[in-house]
Design an enzyme around this catalytic site. Structure first.
Site, PDB file in Angstrom:
ATOM      1  CD  GLU A 105       3.294   5.755  -0.601  1.00 53.07           C
ATOM      2  OE1 GLU A 105       4.212   6.504   0.418  1.00 53.07           O
ATOM      3  OE2 GLU A 105       3.583   5.283  -1.523  1.00 53.07           O
TER       4      GLU A 105
ATOM      5  CD  GLU B 217       4.245   6.895  -5.298  1.00 52.41           C
ATOM      6  OE1 GLU B 217       4.582   6.183  -5.123  1.00 52.41           O
ATOM      7  OE2 GLU B 217       3.206   7.858  -5.111  1.00 52.41           O
TER       8      GLU B 217
HETATM    9  C1  GCO Z   1       5.715   7.728  -1.619  1.00 49.55           C
HETATM   10  C2  GCO Z   1       5.101   8.531  -2.659  1.00 49.55           C
HETATM   11  C3  GCO Z   1       5.861   9.259  -3.784  1.00 49.55           C
HETATM   12  C4  GCO Z   1       7.721   8.890  -3.224  1.00 49.55           C
HETATM   13  C5  GCO Z   1       7.855   7.748  -4.033  1.00 49.55           C
HETATM   14  C6  GCO Z   1       9.959   7.223  -3.640  1.00 49.55           C
HETATM   15  O1  GCO Z   1       5.260   6.649  -2.227  1.00 49.55           O
HETATM   16  O2  GCO Z   1       6.224   7.712  -0.616  1.00 49.55           O
HETATM   17  O3  GCO Z   1       4.042   8.359  -2.518  1.00 49.55           O
HETATM   18  O4  GCO Z   1       5.536  10.588  -3.167  1.00 49.55           O
HETATM   19  O5  GCO Z   1       8.385   9.743  -4.018  1.00 49.55           O
HETATM   20  O6  GCO Z   1       7.381   6.881  -3.245  1.00 49.55           O
HETATM   21  O7  GCO Z   1       9.828   7.266  -2.164  1.00 49.55           O
END
Ligand code: GCO
Length: 497
Positions: A223, A404
């Protein structure tokens, strides 16, 4: 960059408690009877009306054979052992130890103590039936100061983890950078300094040589957009800056680092596949005016195309460059050949999906759906379908993995010791169904990872938000399968819903 654009981009900025609750109240008033009903159906997640108005998916949905059901974590969020075996300091150590930066002053010093309990966690993964496990490698464990000879004890930890995954027949997926930049590099300018991209490539090269025989899939930068928006625009993530001019130079250097790492993998001779991990947000006009459509398009440029176009088309989007302006630090920082590096061919794209964004003609954003406990997250499974099909339509048939997807629920064990996160089950079910529709419509999706395997350190939110399939009692470090974990095990066993 125009002021309006700047204002719009503060994703995940912490709302004040009153603003958040006002937003929720407003939503509750506006929702349909169906949504209101679902609010009561979420058990341990009452605050989380976790469904959209679609009917429940057909319970006979099957995914293609060999589909990679997985779960994801990241190093700083679970490992703890902050000072062990030669690990250096990262920007998140500095940030979380600075008073007022994280909720309750929480830090990742201990987290879920995974560094010591990884064997137990591997057994949990096996019990869940995971076929894929996405984790990240902590750069400051491998190079305490961000450069130089790799730290063997750090590499050994990941080799033990990888061996444990292979023994259990779980495919590893390793992220090289999940935000824990060595503090020493930050002291030299961090991602504002072009040299950090070169340092990243050296670190990646060391990791490829040490672990390349054990990792079939690598992800470069997790990200980049969140580093840009949260680390440099809103400042509520490390390194805690509020500097829009720096932010987009950082974006360019993160993209450059990605491309250099792709090249380093090819040069290393390792056989693994590699790609970027991008959080994509479908940007919809908030109404049907031409102004909202135009504003949503530019917003999409900043949220999605800035990262996708540079990697898959070898060019930054013109509308974003024009909005930033020719004198912006980013535009001035782009050198000949950079886009060729950034667009070095990748093997796959990792998509992280949490929320849609609705953009008004004035360039603001509004909420149309109920939020989870994370008030930046509107619950809208159709957004996952729209994202997956859009990527395939606009960028070709690159294999996709969802790395994710999830939500936080205020999960607490009941008197019988079980954790009933029914809201998470509904959320995951509806998103898995949306992913299935995308597969049916031709998206080359090969795997899906729930965020997250374990409750963990949720950055500025500390330990308050619980995102795991597995509950972690931070006092005793006891792990408990939540209802969603039992449910997910069945999904994996059946290869679908
Ligand atoms: C993100 C990260 C994760 C977070 C998840 C929840 O996407 O911010 O990759 O580390 O913990 O997304 O916010």
């Amino acid at each position: 960059m125009s002021l309006l654009t700047r204002r719009r981009l503060l994703r995940r900025a912490a709302l004040s408690a009153s603003a958040a609750s006002a937003a929720r109240t407003g939503l509750a008033g506006a929702t349909t009877a169906g949504l209101a009903a679902s609010t009561t159906a979420v058990g341990g997640c009452e605050d989380t009306p976790a469904r959209d108005p679609e009917p429940a998916p057909d319970p006979g949905l099957r995914f293609p054979d060999g589909f990679g059901w997985g779960a994801a974590t990241s190093a700083y969020q679970i490992e703890g052992a902050a000072k062990e075996d030669g690990r250096g300091e990262s920007v998140w150590d500095t940030f979380s130890r600075t008073p007022g930066r994280t909720r309750n002053g929480d830090t990742g010093d201990v987290a879920a103590d995974h560094y010591h309990r990884y064997a137990e966690d591997l057994d949990l993964m096996r019990e869940l039936g995971l076929r894929s496990y996405r984790f990240s490698i902590s750069w400051p464990r491998i190079q305490a100061d961000g450069s130089g000879r790799p730290n063997q004890r750090g590499l050994d930890f990941y080799r033990r983890l990888l061996d444990g995954l292979h023994e259990r027949d779980i495919a590893p997926m390793a992220t090289l950078f999940h935000w824990d930049l060595p503090q020493a590099l930050q002291d030299d300018g961090g991602w504002e300094n072009r040299d950090t991209a070169e340092r990243f490539a050296d670190y990646a090269d060391a990791v490829f040589h040490a672990l390349g025989d054990r990792v079939p899939v690598w992800l470069t930068i997790n990200e980049p957009k969140t580093v840009v928006q949260n680390g440099y625009l809103s400042g509520h993530h490390a390194p805690g800056r509020q500097d829009a001019a720096a932010a987009y130079l950082v974006a360019h250097h993160l993209q450059l680092a990605h491309g250099l790492a792709v090249r380093a993998l090819r040069a290393s001779g390792a056989t693994g596949r590699i790609g970027p991990a991008l959080n994509l947000h479908p940007c919809y006009p908030a109404d049907d005016t031409a102004g909202a459509a135009a504003a949503a398009r530019l917003h999409d440029g900043y949220e999605n195309r800035l990262y996708l176009d540079s990697i898959f088309k070898g060019a930054y989007p013109q509308d974003v460059l024009a909005d930033l302006g020719p004198d912006s630090r980013m535009v001035r920082g782009i050198r000949d050949g950079d886009l060729a590096t950034i667009s070095s061919p990748v093997d796959l794209l990792a998509v992280q999906y949490y929320t849609p964004i609705y953009v008004t003609g004035a360039g603001g954003t509004v909420r149309k759906w109920p939020t989870s406990e994370a008030d930046w997250q509107q619950i809208y499974p159709q957004g996952l379908y729209d994202t997956l099909t859009r990527v395939t339509r606009d960028y070709g048939r690159v294999p996709i993995t969802i790395t994710e997807n999830g939500l936080p629920c205020p999960d607490v064990p009941g008197s019988d010791g079980t954790v009933d996160d029914a809201g998470r089950v509904i959320f995951l079910r509806d998103h898995v169904a949306a992913a299935h529709r995308a597969v049916r419509d031709g998206v080359p999706l090969e795997s899906y990872h729930v965020w997250s395997l374990l409750d963990n350190f949720e950055w500025a939110e500390g330990y308050d938000q619980r995102w795991g399939l597995v509950y972690v009692d931070y006092q005793s470090q006891r792990r408990v399968f939540k209802r969603s974990a039992h449910w997910y095990r069945e999904v994996i066993r059946r290869n679908g819903l």
